[in-house]
Enzyme design. Structure first.
Site, PDB file in Angstrom:
ATOM      1  N   ASP A 114      23.865-140.818 -16.985  1.00 31.92           N
ATOM      2  CA  ASP A 114      24.080-139.389 -17.198  1.00 31.92           C
ATOM      3  C   ASP A 114      24.965-138.806 -16.107  1.00 31.92           C
ATOM      4  OD1 ASP A 114      23.503-137.342 -19.115  1.00 31.92           O
ATOM      5  OD2 ASP A 114      22.415-136.298 -17.543  1.00 31.92           O
TER       6      ASP A 114
ATOM      7  N   CYS B 157      25.277-130.847 -26.485  1.00 28.88           N
ATOM      8  CA  CYS B 157      24.977-131.145 -25.090  1.00 28.88           C
ATOM      9  C   CYS B 157      24.235-129.976 -24.455  1.00 28.88           C
ATOM     10  CB  CYS B 157      26.295-131.439 -24.376  1.00 28.88           C
ATOM     11  SG  CYS B 157      26.179-131.477 -22.592  1.00 28.88           S
TER      12      CYS B 157
ATOM     13  N   GLU C 238      24.446-138.194 -28.947  1.00 28.95           N
ATOM     14  CA  GLU C 238      23.367-137.837 -28.006  1.00 28.95           C
ATOM     15  C   GLU C 238      22.153-138.737 -28.247  1.00 28.95           C
ATOM     16  OE1 GLU C 238      22.947-135.993 -25.414  1.00 28.95           O
ATOM     17  OE2 GLU C 238      24.452-134.418 -25.409  1.00 28.95           O
TER      18      GLU C 238
END
Ligand SMILES: Cc1ncc(CO)c(N)n1
Length: 221
Positions: A44, A135, A210
């Protein structure tokens, strides 16, 4: 209905597969294996570096000063706020910034970030913001769901308390509210019924990427 609500309704299964992924449930109840979280955390950080570039691209796509300011807010939220949290989290998990930055990007990280950058290169600001929406607004929704009574109400011993607190907290929720309002503003100026199916396709693909990102974490457990 806001554009976000219409996109979520049109891509319901992909949205649910993202915000209700097994990784998210494990974060919420604390059962997520530490190895899965660590993998996620490292990737991430690399993801956020590329997402910062996508927000910078949005500033370049802006045709008004107001849009440029809105893009700058998104960039600042990542570079000045979210990445600092990540470094703190990484430290707690025994990882230094140098170590994280030297880690190769996973295929799921490359797939998601370079696709968003490509949408931004080939499309306009509305396309790019729709690609970025799952996001910011997805994590805001997840934060509210995992900490409905606020970050302060979480059990001090919860292993993912700090992560949940960041996304449930005031600072991130306020960035998300700003992004939500900006998305509607862009839709009013650049959206149309003819464009909507294309925007749904972008939104749905981002939600699937995602989910793929969460899965990459779980696969490392
Ligand atoms: C993969 C991913 N999506 C969204 C966010 C929220 O900014 C994040 N940190 N990472």
């Amino acid at each position: 209905m806001s554009l976000l609500e219409r996109l979520k309704a049109a891509a319901r299964d992909d949205w649910t597969g993202y915000v209700d992924h097994a990784f998210v449930r494990g974060l919420g109840d604390g059962t997520l294996p530490a190895s899965a979280f660590r993998q996620y955390l490292v990737q991430d950080y690399l993801f956020l570096i590329q997402f910062a570039r996508a927000h910078a691209l949005a500033a370049g796509k802006a045709r008004t000063l107001a849009d440029m300011r809105a893009a700058k807010e998104g960039l600042a939220a990542i570079v000045d706020v979210e990445m600092q949290l990540h470094l703190r989290l990484c430290e707690r998990w025994g990882l230094t910034a140098a170590e994280v930055e030297a880690t190769p990007e996973h295929a799921a990280t490359v797939a998601y970030t370079r696709w968003v950058l490509d949408i931004g290169m080939s499309g306009d600001l509305l396309d790019l913001q729709v690609a970025l929406t799952p996001c910011t607004l997805g994590y805001a929704e997840i934060g509210r769901r995992l900490a409905p009574e606020g970050a302060g109400a979480l059990d001090a011993a919860h292993p993912y308390r700090e992560w949940i607190g960041e996304y449930a907290g005031e600072a991130f929720q306020s960035v998300a509210a700003g992004a939500h309002a900006w998305l509607d503003d862009l839709d009013r100026r650049y959206g149309s019924p003819a464009r909507f199916p294309e925007l749904v396709a972008i939104f749905a693909k981002a939600a699937r990427l995602e989910a793929g990102f969460w899965q990459m974490g779980l696969d490392a457990a």
